[in-house]
Design an enzyme around this catalytic site. Structure first.
Site, PDB file in Angstrom:
ATOM      1  N   CYS A   2      35.215  40.280  70.413  1.00 50.34           N
ATOM      2  CA  CYS A   2      35.416  41.268  71.396  1.00 50.34           C
ATOM      3  C   CYS A   2      34.085  41.351  72.366  1.00 50.34           C
ATOM      4  O   CYS A   2      33.028  41.476  71.871  1.00 50.34           O
ATOM      5  CB  CYS A   2      35.776  42.797  70.939  1.00 50.34           C
ATOM      6  SG  CYS A   2      37.457  42.649  70.244  1.00 50.34           S
ATOM      7  N   ARG A  28      33.644  35.600  72.903  1.00 51.04           N
ATOM      8  CA  ARG A  28      33.893  36.686  71.858  1.00 51.04           C
ATOM      9  C   ARG A  28      35.310  37.112  71.743  1.00 51.04           C
ATOM     10  O   ARG A  28      35.490  37.822  70.651  1.00 51.04           O
ATOM     11  CB  ARG A  28      33.038  37.766  72.063  1.00 51.04           C
ATOM     12  CG  ARG A  28      31.465  37.605  72.534  1.00 51.04           C
ATOM     13  CD  ARG A  28      30.773  38.789  72.783  1.00 51.04           C
ATOM     14  NE  ARG A  28      30.829  39.659  71.517  1.00 51.04           N
ATOM     15  CZ  ARG A  28      30.061  39.452  70.490  1.00 51.04           C
ATOM     16  NH1 ARG A  28      28.953  38.656  70.638  1.00 51.04           N
ATOM     17  NH2 ARG A  28      29.960  40.318  69.511  1.00 51.04           N
ATOM     18  N   TRP A  71      39.521  40.235  70.962  1.00 52.54           N
ATOM     19  CA  TRP A  71      40.044  39.564  69.884  1.00 52.54           C
ATOM     20  C   TRP A  71      40.664  40.565  69.137  1.00 52.54           C
ATOM     21  O   TRP A  71      40.393  41.275  68.610  1.00 52.54           O
ATOM     22  CB  TRP A  71      38.796  38.867  69.097  1.00 52.54           C
ATOM     23  CG  TRP A  71      39.365  37.905  68.119  1.00 52.54           C
ATOM     24  CD1 TRP A  71      39.326  36.548  68.707  1.00 52.54           C
ATOM     25  CD2 TRP A  71      39.474  37.929  66.859  1.00 52.54           C
ATOM     26  NE1 TRP A  71      39.917  36.050  67.349  1.00 52.54           N
ATOM     27  CE2 TRP A  71      39.857  36.759  66.238  1.00 52.54           C
ATOM     28  CE3 TRP A  71      39.390  39.010  65.914  1.00 52.54           C
ATOM     29  CZ2 TRP A  71      40.181  36.718  65.072  1.00 52.54           C
ATOM     30  CZ3 TRP A  71      39.358  38.846  64.726  1.00 52.54           C
ATOM     31  CH2 TRP A  71      39.935  37.646  64.193  1.00 52.54           C
ATOM     32  N   ASN A  97      34.486  47.083  69.676  1.00 55.29           N
ATOM     33  CA  ASN A  97      34.308  45.916  68.925  1.00 55.29           C
ATOM     34  C   ASN A  97      34.265  46.171  67.561  1.00 55.29           C
ATOM     35  O   ASN A  97      33.269  46.885  67.188  1.00 55.29           O
ATOM     36  CB  ASN A  97      33.154  45.014  69.618  1.00 55.29           C
ATOM     37  CG  ASN A  97      32.791  43.982  68.920  1.00 55.29           C
ATOM     38  OD1 ASN A  97      33.518  43.397  68.122  1.00 55.29           O
ATOM     39  ND2 ASN A  97      31.721  43.415  68.945  1.00 55.29           N
ATOM     40  N   GLY A  98      35.191  45.819  66.670  1.00 55.68           N
ATOM     41  CA  GLY A  98      34.942  46.110  65.263  1.00 55.68           C
ATOM     42  C   GLY A  98      36.400  46.655  64.836  1.00 55.68           C
ATOM     43  O   GLY A  98      37.311  46.365  65.374  1.00 55.68           O
ATOM     44  N   GLU A 471      33.257  19.070  57.797  1.00 51.45           N
ATOM     45  CA  GLU A 471      33.121  19.425  59.364  1.00 51.45           C
ATOM     46  C   GLU A 471      33.879  18.622  60.181  1.00 51.45           C
ATOM     47  O   GLU A 471      34.510  19.386  61.197  1.00 51.45           O
ATOM     48  CB  GLU A 471      31.512  19.200  59.662  1.00 51.45           C
ATOM     49  CG  GLU A 471      31.081  19.406  60.916  1.00 51.45           C
ATOM     50  CD  GLU A 471      31.695  20.917  61.593  1.00 51.45           C
ATOM     51  OE1 GLU A 471      31.642  21.669  60.865  1.00 51.45           O
ATOM     52  OE2 GLU A 471      31.425  20.998  62.995  1.00 51.45           O
ATOM     53  N   LYS A 475      36.523  20.451  62.754  1.00 50.16           N
ATOM     54  CA  LYS A 475      36.653  20.274  64.157  1.00 50.16           C
ATOM     55  C   LYS A 475      37.912  19.759  64.620  1.00 50.16           C
ATOM     56  O   LYS A 475      38.553  20.472  65.566  1.00 50.16           O
ATOM     57  CB  LYS A 475      35.510  19.121  64.490  1.00 50.16           C
ATOM     58  CG  LYS A 475      34.146  19.565  64.420  1.00 50.16           C
ATOM     59  CD  LYS A 475      33.738  20.243  65.792  1.00 50.16           C
ATOM     60  CE  LYS A 475      33.742  21.820  65.271  1.00 50.16           C
ATOM     61  NZ  LYS A 475      32.742  22.489  64.773  1.00 50.16           N
ATOM     62  N   GLU A 478      40.742  22.864  64.194  1.00 44.94           N
ATOM     63  CA  GLU A 478      40.505  24.211  65.118  1.00 44.94           C
ATOM     64  C   GLU A 478      40.681  23.858  66.457  1.00 44.94           C
ATOM     65  O   GLU A 478      41.160  24.566  67.377  1.00 44.94           O
ATOM     66  CB  GLU A 478      39.170  25.022  64.858  1.00 44.94           C
ATOM     67  CG  GLU A 478      37.968  23.940  64.990  1.00 44.94           C
ATOM     68  CD  GLU A 478      36.691  24.714  64.826  1.00 44.94           C
ATOM     69  OE1 GLU A 478      36.696  26.065  64.563  1.00 44.94           O
ATOM     70  OE2 GLU A 478      35.545  24.148  64.812  1.00 44.94           O
ATOM     71  N   HIS A 494      42.358  12.991  41.749  1.00 47.22           N
ATOM     72  CA  HIS A 494      42.371  14.286  40.820  1.00 47.22           C
ATOM     73  C   HIS A 494      43.477  15.049  41.160  1.00 47.22           C
ATOM     74  O   HIS A 494      43.367  16.433  40.782  1.00 47.22           O
ATOM     75  CB  HIS A 494      41.068  14.665  40.442  1.00 47.22           C
ATOM     76  CG  HIS A 494      40.193  13.822  39.709  1.00 47.22           C
ATOM     77  ND1 HIS A 494      40.173  13.402  38.438  1.00 47.22           N
ATOM     78  CD2 HIS A 494      39.235  13.373  40.666  1.00 47.22           C
ATOM     79  CE1 HIS A 494      39.103  12.443  38.346  1.00 47.22           C
ATOM     80  NE2 HIS A 494      38.411  12.461  39.380  1.00 47.22           N
ATOM     81  N   LYS A 588      34.037  33.128  68.876  1.00 51.23           N
ATOM     82  CA  LYS A 588      32.732  32.509  68.712  1.00 51.23           C
ATOM     83  C   LYS A 588      31.742  33.127  67.576  1.00 51.23           C
ATOM     84  O   LYS A 588      31.090  32.660  66.958  1.00 51.23           O
ATOM     85  CB  LYS A 588      32.078  32.130  69.983  1.00 51.23           C
ATOM     86  CG  LYS A 588      30.839  30.913  69.441  1.00 51.23           C
ATOM     87  CD  LYS A 588      30.555  30.264  70.812  1.00 51.23           C
ATOM     88  CE  LYS A 588      29.539  29.189  70.377  1.00 51.23           C
ATOM     89  NZ  LYS A 588      30.074  28.213  69.664  1.00 51.23           N
TER      90      LYS A 588
HETATM   91  C1  F6R Z   1      33.709  26.056  64.121  1.00 51.01           C
HETATM   92  C2  F6R Z   1      32.981  27.345  64.629  1.00 51.01           C
HETATM   93  C3  F6R Z   1      32.681  28.551  63.298  1.00 51.01           C
HETATM   94  C4  F6R Z   1      31.301  28.986  63.048  1.00 51.01           C
HETATM   95  C5  F6R Z   1      31.333  30.093  62.549  1.00 51.01           C
HETATM   96  C6  F6R Z   1      30.025  30.890  62.174  1.00 51.01           C
HETATM   97  O1  F6R Z   1      33.468  25.565  65.405  1.00 51.01           O
HETATM   98  O2  F6R Z   1      32.066  27.516  65.482  1.00 51.01           O
HETATM   99  O3  F6R Z   1      33.016  27.888  62.300  1.00 51.01           O
HETATM  100  O4  F6R Z   1      30.369  27.917  62.715  1.00 51.01           O
HETATM  101  O5  F6R Z   1      31.977  31.062  62.717  1.00 51.01           O
HETATM  102  O6  F6R Z   1      29.290  31.053  63.328  1.00 51.01           O
HETATM  103  P1  F6R Z   1      27.760  31.391  63.483  1.00 51.01           P
HETATM  104  O7  F6R Z   1      27.022  30.062  63.259  1.00 51.01           O
HETATM  105  O8  F6R Z   1      27.799  31.916  65.012  1.00 51.01           O
HETATM  106  O9  F6R Z   1      27.514  32.281  62.340  1.00 51.01           O
END
Ligand code: F6R
Length: 593
Positions: A2, A28, A71, A97-98, A471, A475, A478, A494, A588
């Site tokens: 948010c 956000r 969000w 926000n929260g 990773e 990627k 998501e 396994h 994010k």
């Molecule tokens: C994936 C992604 C998330 C962040 C995670 C942590 O592409 O962006 O998995 O890496 O939410 O976010 P930060 O780094 O801001 O703590």
């Protein structure tokens, strides 16, 4: 999670001030958005579902306005549930926000109020309505007094901002979620990230947990302790942070732009971070136990760090995902170090982990892209990733920046600092060459075409390629919404091998010569069961039906492989017509538990 943006000034200003601020904060949350302005002794509001995009508000200019990008946590993504929420009389507008954890109990006490949404937030505005009706001002405005009194009753972590249409005043309080005030000659601003304030002012006031602020139209702010109601001296900072270019340039999406920015980021880190790297290496050396922590992509970078410290420096660093940090809690003491990785510096699980460490006397080192963020401020030593803003919700350049700093730190610890710098500079060259080759030849584009219809994709890796496989899978899933999982290739037989069917794509990260034989054996096992195998390796092998050549060696190849799987994820998203910059359900900066 948010975005909050507000403005109070002496003259009326168009709501585009708030809408443009919200655009900077949309990373956000982008389920819905809304704006409220003070007008005619009350508030006028407007809210819509969907991304803010190029939206223009239809509200009139005002001297006080407040906006929000959502969000969703409580209540579906609907216009009614979008913020702001108004009190019964239409005098107050609240954005949040929260999470208000005790919203049910509070709602139960406010039966005579008219609720119009399913959100936890709406209880706050009706609660404030009650609190303002019954509160004497005590030298403070009725709004801030009522807000503090209401805020004390909320459980959970929240940042709340409220606009009083009658007085044209904005007040806010926070616990856990970020809030920053910007002070300028035009008036006072409020935002959940300083990034949205920098186009207006360099005078910032970071609101700390348990504080409330009231914004003054003359460009000042009063700060209070919510617990005691006491007024405290505002700690205003003048920052010289650069305003980065936030345009797309020649690129179609921020994800593509940010993937392409990586070589420049790596070169900058290699050239400028030797002091920070030495400090971090010294902190590791001085510590009896070292943990590395983060969430999501940052956790994957931390896991890679664990392998790098072991293989380069012979040093044990234990990776623990931040939400599971309790595992490490009993082991932390004043001789321990926790390295916290967070692009935003606001992820609540990472902040919790850092605070847990500090509560046990341990030191905290932070790697973050956000100067002034909560993590940046609380860590004993903070290293900036210096990536410039990452506007795509997916982490790309901040991931490789963390890897670069960890590679350099591991080599510094090993007494071979130049090799670390060299690996990162080589990594930049390799990434650049891969991205140029992709533009010329489209190898990754063809692979995306072949994989786009898949229901599942597996990514396999051994040794340092295992955290990279995690990773790569993150990627892919998501941004394309294809189910993807990363596995240690040795673990496959396994259990997970039961999922392999004829045609199941298995991407094999095989850049590490010392484990190539075992990696190829694992590839043969899935191939024997009909998997479609794709190798990322220096040379083609009969076990790989498709091959993306990796030209580098040592740690430099890790950056090349990262550029390859990031580009593949991006191309899959385009093929499947997903929005790469704002994938569904994600935000994010995850400031709720
Ligand atoms: C994936 C992604 C998330 C962040 C995670 C942590 O592409 O962006 O998995 O890496 O939410 O976010 P930060 O780094 O801001 O703590």
């Amino acid at each position: 999670m948010c975005g909050i943006f507000g403005f109070v000034g002496n003259t009326d200003r168009p709501t585009s001030v708030v809408v443009e601020g919200l655009k900077d904060l949309e990373y956000r949350g982008y389920d819905s958005w809304g704006v409220a302005v003070a007008a005619g002794g009350g508030v006028l509001s407007e809210k819509q579902t969907g991304k803010i995009g190029d939206a223009v508000s239809s509200l009139p200019p005002a001297s006080a306005s407040l906006g929000h990008t959502r969000w969703a946590t409580h209540g579906a993504v609907t216009q009614q549930n979008a913020h702001p929420h108004l009190d019964c009389s239409g005098r107050l507008a609240v954005i949040h926000n929260g999470i208000v954890e005790n919203h049910d109990a509070i709602r139960g006490r406010l039966q005579r109020h008219q609720f119009r949404s399913e959100t936890d937030t709406e209880v706050v505005v009706h609660l404030l309505e009650e609190e303002m009706a019954g509160t004497a001002a005590n030298g403070r405005s009725r709004l801030v007094t009522g807000l503090m009194s209401g805020f004390r009753q909320l459980e959970g972590l929240s940042a709340i901002a409220v606009l009083d249409g009658e007085s044209g005043e904005i007040a806010a309080a926070k616990n856990g979620s970020p809030l920053v005030v910007g002070l300028s000659e035009e008036g006072s601003y409020l935002a959940s990230d300083p990034v949205a304030l920098l186009p207006h002012t360099r005078k910032l006031l970071f609101v700390e947990d348990g504080q409330a602020v009231s914004l003054d139209p003359s460009g000042t702010a009063r700060v209070f302790e919510v617990g005691s109601g006491r007024e405290i001296e505002p700690q205003v900072r003048e920052v010289d942070w650069p305003v980065h270019d936030r345009t797309l340039g020649p690129f179609d999406h921020y994800m593509e732009k940010e993937i392409n920015e990586q070589p420049a980021v790596l070169r900058r880190l290699a050239a400028e971070k030797s002091d920070d790297v030495s400090t971090l290496a010294r902190m590791i050396e001085e510590s009896s136990r070292v943990f590395i922590t983060g969430c999501g992509t940052a956790n994957n970078a931390g896991m890679a760090g664990q392998y790098l410290m072991s293989r380069i420096a012979g040093r044990q660093v234990t990776a623990v995902m931040a939400s599971e940090m309790r595992l490490a809690g009993p082991l932390l003491d004043p001789t321990s170090l926790v390295i916290a990785l967070s692009q935003s510096g606001e992820t609540i699980d990472v902040l919790d982990a850092a605070r847990l460490a500090q509560s046990r006397g341990a030191r905290v080192a932070a790697l973050t892209n956000s100067e002034g963020s909560s993590l940046y401020r609380l860590a004993d030593h903070s290293i900036l990733l210096d990536c410039g803003p990452e506007r795509c919700v997916l982490a790309t350049k901040t991931y490789t920046a963390k890897l670069a700093l960890l590679v350099m730190t591991a080599y510094q610890l090993a007494g071979r600092a130049e090799e670390g710098v060299h690996a990162v500079v080589q990594g930049a060259l390799l990434m650049e060459a891969l991205l140029v080759e992709e533009r010329d030849r489209g190898n990754i584009e063809r692979l995306a075409e072949r994989l786009a219809d898949s229901d599942h994709i597996f990514v396999l890796g051994r040794d340092i390629n295992y955290p990279l496989a995690l990773e790569a899978a993150l990627k892919i899933k998501e941004v394309s919404y294809i189910h993807a999982e990363g596995f240690a290739s040795g673990e496959l037989k396994h259990g997970v091998i039961a999922l392999i069917e004829p045609g199941t794509p298995c991407i094999v990260l095989a850049t590490e010569p010392s484990v190539l034989r075992e990696t190829l054996a694992g590839t043969a096992e899935v191939r024997a069961r009909g998997a479609f195998t794709v190798g990322l390796s220096p040379d083609p092998h009969p076990e790989f039906e498709a091959h993306l050549p990796m030209r580098g060696g040592g740690e430099a190849v890790l950056f090349e492989a990262a550029a390859a799987f990031q580009s593949l994820a991006y191309r899959l998203a385009l093929r499947l017509e997903r929005d790469p910059d704002k994938p569904r359900n994600l935000a994010k900066s995850v400031t709720v538990r």
